[in-house]
Design a protein around this motif. Sequence first.
Motif, PDB file in Angstrom:
ATOM      1  N   ALA A  29     -41.347 -53.411 -22.770  1.00  0.00           N
ATOM      2  CA  ALA A  29     -40.637 -52.942 -21.586  1.00  0.00           C
ATOM      3  C   ALA A  29     -39.454 -53.870 -21.312  1.00  0.00           C
ATOM      4  O   ALA A  29     -39.583 -55.093 -21.373  1.00  0.00           O
ATOM      5  CB  ALA A  29     -41.577 -52.920 -20.389  1.00  0.00           C
ATOM      6  N   ALA A  30     -38.291 -53.300 -21.029  1.00  0.00           N
ATOM      7  CA  ALA A  30     -37.077 -54.087 -20.820  1.00  0.00           C
ATOM      8  C   ALA A  30     -36.199 -53.399 -19.786  1.00  0.00           C
ATOM      9  O   ALA A  30     -36.328 -52.198 -19.543  1.00  0.00           O
ATOM     10  CB  ALA A  30     -36.311 -54.243 -22.133  1.00  0.00           C
ATOM     11  N   ASP A  31     -35.287 -54.158 -19.195  1.00  0.00           N
ATOM     12  CA  ASP A  31     -34.439 -53.620 -18.123  1.00  0.00           C
ATOM     13  C   ASP A  31     -33.225 -52.882 -18.685  1.00  0.00           C
ATOM     14  O   ASP A  31     -32.096 -53.111 -18.263  1.00  0.00           O
ATOM     15  CB  ASP A  31     -33.991 -54.739 -17.176  1.00  0.00           C
ATOM     16  CG  ASP A  31     -33.200 -55.833 -17.887  1.00  0.00           C
ATOM     17  OD1 ASP A  31     -33.291 -55.921 -19.129  1.00  0.00           O
ATOM     18  OD2 ASP A  31     -32.488 -56.587 -17.207  1.00  0.00           O
ATOM     19  N   VAL A  32     -33.487 -51.943 -19.595  1.00  0.00           N
ATOM     20  CA  VAL A  32     -32.395 -51.236 -20.261  1.00  0.00           C
ATOM     21  C   VAL A  32     -31.581 -50.385 -19.281  1.00  0.00           C
ATOM     22  O   VAL A  32     -30.363 -50.257 -19.415  1.00  0.00           O
ATOM     23  CB  VAL A  32     -32.944 -50.382 -21.424  1.00  0.00           C
ATOM     24  CG1 VAL A  32     -33.893 -49.302 -20.941  1.00  0.00           C
ATOM     25  CG2 VAL A  32     -31.807 -49.769 -22.230  1.00  0.00           C
ATOM     26  N   GLU A  33     -32.239 -49.807 -18.282  1.00  0.00           N
ATOM     27  CA  GLU A  33     -31.546 -48.996 -17.266  1.00  0.00           C
ATOM     28  C   GLU A  33     -32.076 -49.333 -15.879  1.00  0.00           C
ATOM     29  O   GLU A  33     -32.210 -48.451 -15.031  1.00  0.00           O
ATOM     30  CB  GLU A  33     -31.734 -47.498 -17.540  1.00  0.00           C
ATOM     31  CG  GLU A  33     -30.933 -46.941 -18.682  1.00  0.00           C
ATOM     32  CD  GLU A  33     -31.047 -45.424 -18.796  1.00  0.00           C
ATOM     33  OE1 GLU A  33     -30.863 -44.728 -17.784  1.00  0.00           O
ATOM     34  OE2 GLU A  33     -31.346 -44.945 -19.900  1.00  0.00           O
ATOM     35  N   PHE A  34     -32.351 -50.600 -15.657  1.00  0.00           N
ATOM     36  CA  PHE A  34     -32.992 -50.983 -14.390  1.00  0.00           C
ATOM     37  C   PHE A  34     -32.410 -52.301 -13.907  1.00  0.00           C
ATOM     38  O   PHE A  34     -32.265 -53.248 -14.678  1.00  0.00           O
ATOM     39  CB  PHE A  34     -34.503 -51.126 -14.607  1.00  0.00           C
ATOM     40  CG  PHE A  34     -35.280 -51.361 -13.348  1.00  0.00           C
ATOM     41  CD1 PHE A  34     -35.507 -50.333 -12.453  1.00  0.00           C
ATOM     42  CD2 PHE A  34     -35.798 -52.621 -13.059  1.00  0.00           C
ATOM     43  CE1 PHE A  34     -36.233 -50.543 -11.290  1.00  0.00           C
ATOM     44  CE2 PHE A  34     -36.521 -52.843 -11.900  1.00  0.00           C
ATOM     45  CZ  PHE A  34     -36.735 -51.802 -11.008  1.00  0.00           C
ATOM     46  N   GLY A  87     -27.212 -50.006 -20.929  1.00  0.00           N
ATOM     47  CA  GLY A  87     -26.452 -50.831 -21.867  1.00  0.00           C
ATOM     48  C   GLY A  87     -25.330 -51.618 -21.242  1.00  0.00           C
ATOM     49  O   GLY A  87     -24.355 -51.966 -21.920  1.00  0.00           O
ATOM     50  N   ARG A  88     -25.454 -51.951 -19.964  1.00  0.00           N
ATOM     51  CA  ARG A  88     -24.342 -52.592 -19.278  1.00  0.00           C
ATOM     52  C   ARG A  88     -23.981 -53.949 -19.893  1.00  0.00           C
ATOM     53  O   ARG A  88     -22.806 -54.319 -19.921  1.00  0.00           O
ATOM     54  CB  ARG A  88     -24.674 -52.752 -17.785  1.00  0.00           C
ATOM     55  CG  ARG A  88     -25.949 -53.525 -17.498  1.00  0.00           C
ATOM     56  CD  ARG A  88     -26.480 -53.232 -16.101  1.00  0.00           C
ATOM     57  NE  ARG A  88     -27.715 -53.958 -15.809  1.00  0.00           N
ATOM     58  CZ  ARG A  88     -28.913 -53.536 -16.229  1.00  0.00           C
ATOM     59  NH1 ARG A  88     -29.018 -52.448 -16.966  1.00  0.00           N
ATOM     60  NH2 ARG A  88     -30.001 -54.222 -15.917  1.00  0.00           N
ATOM     61  N   SER A  89     -24.966 -54.694 -20.414  1.00  0.00           N
ATOM     62  CA  SER A  89     -24.667 -55.998 -21.014  1.00  0.00           C
ATOM     63  C   SER A  89     -23.864 -55.845 -22.293  1.00  0.00           C
ATOM     64  O   SER A  89     -22.904 -56.587 -22.538  1.00  0.00           O
ATOM     65  CB  SER A  89     -25.966 -56.759 -21.293  1.00  0.00           C
ATOM     66  OG  SER A  89     -26.650 -57.053 -20.087  1.00  0.00           O
ATOM     67  N   ALA A  90     -24.245 -54.869 -23.117  1.00  0.00           N
ATOM     68  CA  ALA A  90     -23.511 -54.634 -24.366  1.00  0.00           C
ATOM     69  C   ALA A  90     -22.091 -54.164 -24.072  1.00  0.00           C
ATOM     70  O   ALA A  90     -21.129 -54.603 -24.718  1.00  0.00           O
ATOM     71  CB  ALA A  90     -24.249 -53.604 -25.218  1.00  0.00           C
ATOM     72  N   LEU A  91     -21.943 -53.265 -23.093  1.00  0.00           N
ATOM     73  CA  LEU A  91     -20.621 -52.754 -22.755  1.00  0.00           C
ATOM     74  C   LEU A  91     -19.730 -53.863 -22.196  1.00  0.00           C
ATOM     75  O   LEU A  91     -18.534 -53.938 -22.503  1.00  0.00           O
ATOM     76  CB  LEU A  91     -20.748 -51.609 -21.757  1.00  0.00           C
ATOM     77  CG  LEU A  91     -21.482 -50.364 -22.264  1.00  0.00           C
ATOM     78  CD1 LEU A  91     -21.669 -49.353 -21.141  1.00  0.00           C
ATOM     79  CD2 LEU A  91     -20.746 -49.726 -23.440  1.00  0.00           C
ATOM     80  N   ALA A  92     -20.306 -54.733 -21.385  1.00  0.00           N
ATOM     81  CA  ALA A  92     -19.533 -55.847 -20.831  1.00  0.00           C
ATOM     82  C   ALA A  92     -19.094 -56.799 -21.927  1.00  0.00           C
ATOM     83  O   ALA A  92     -17.962 -57.306 -21.914  1.00  0.00           O
ATOM     84  CB  ALA A  92     -20.361 -56.585 -19.784  1.00  0.00           C
TER      85      ALA A  92
END
Length: 427
Positions: free
Chosen positions: A100-105, A116-121
């Motif tokens: 479980a990971a904070d992929v959309e949370f 994917g906000r970290s990858a996009l940033a």
Amino acid sequence: MDHRRLVPRTDVVLGDPRLAAACAAFGRAQVKAAVAKAQRRARAGEIEPEGVVAATLEALRPAAPMRPVINATGVLLHTNLGRAPLAEAAIEAVAAAAGAADVEFDLTTGERARRGRSALAALAAAVPEAGDVHVVNNNAAALALAAAALASGGREIVVSRGELVEIGDGFRIPELLESTGARLREVGATNRTTRDDYASAVGPDTAFVLKVHQSNFRIEGFTGSVGVARLRGLGVPVVADVGSGLLAPEPLLPGEPSVRQALREGADLVTASGDKLLGGPQAGLLFGGAELIGALRRHPLARALRVDKLTLAALTATLHAPETPVGRALRVSAGALEERARMIAGRVARADAVVEPVSATVGAGGAPGVRLPSAAVSLPARFAAALRTGDPPVVGRVEDGRLLLDLRAVPPSRDGELCKAIGALGE
């Protein structure tokens, strides 16, 4: 004595330490079935009774996950061997994201967050010229999404005949684009295309002009092409496919276009691969104006092409890593490779193992024609199959009756394994 009485019992075989890892990977029931098959072979005289454990492991091998391979082919990005090896940080990030990971949370607010906000940033920081970025599952998907969002319904994509490339395994860019409902308007000749060719083809039905980097082939002689900068001002968007995943110019590959360069020259949208020179996981990267990227992100096809959490984790870590295995392999000196080759040849102490200067390549459609000076441990070609089927598998290349184990794509940390594999060879 009946040799069938020598076949070991099932519980004895299952208790062999060599099968412990197999039981953990496949479960006791599947391993037990493989044991039974090996026992039947032993009773039939096909194998010796003491070979039941080895036969069990061999029977399980086709069902095993992908095996780590030592890439001694001299091709840095070998498509058949998975292209870019991930950086250690990316491997750790994939393991961390496997549960479980904070992929959309958003852990702070407890609310749903942008996927994917970290990858996009990280992508946006690496390419500040882009107004926005987006990620899909490979570069072909990036082009398909652009065509579907901008040129569906029979609108035209203007492209040079010299850039209608096949990207591998029989897949061709023209067929990919036409599958979205777009129409291609081919301009120029195979070897020469001018700006006037593009200008005369652009009309009310034109969705965009496509510039495709000839990443896996070269045309030489009487040639001519139009760069991104000269395609500006035609009244339609310019989409540039730079392919190889190079985000910024690389001095060692002066002819290879980069994402930042294409945007500076005026491209409205740039697509690239994540698993090539970037050194990350398989992904299609899109860079462009905020409005254009927003239109692509809102297209229904974007959902079908989105990447999973493991890809996002690996991509983020790759972009933050100070260096990737691909970067190290590209920049290591020929002298350092020769020194390693001599060390390996000396340690294996075989008269038929010699050091040869060779040339490596980038591969995977990157920097065609560029030769990277390298060094190889050379052996008789008859050993290719034995090394390829060993543990770990070692894959080299055969030239002029010799097996060349090119070290440019082999990390120094695996030199010991390579020595052991060579040392285990017979005469």
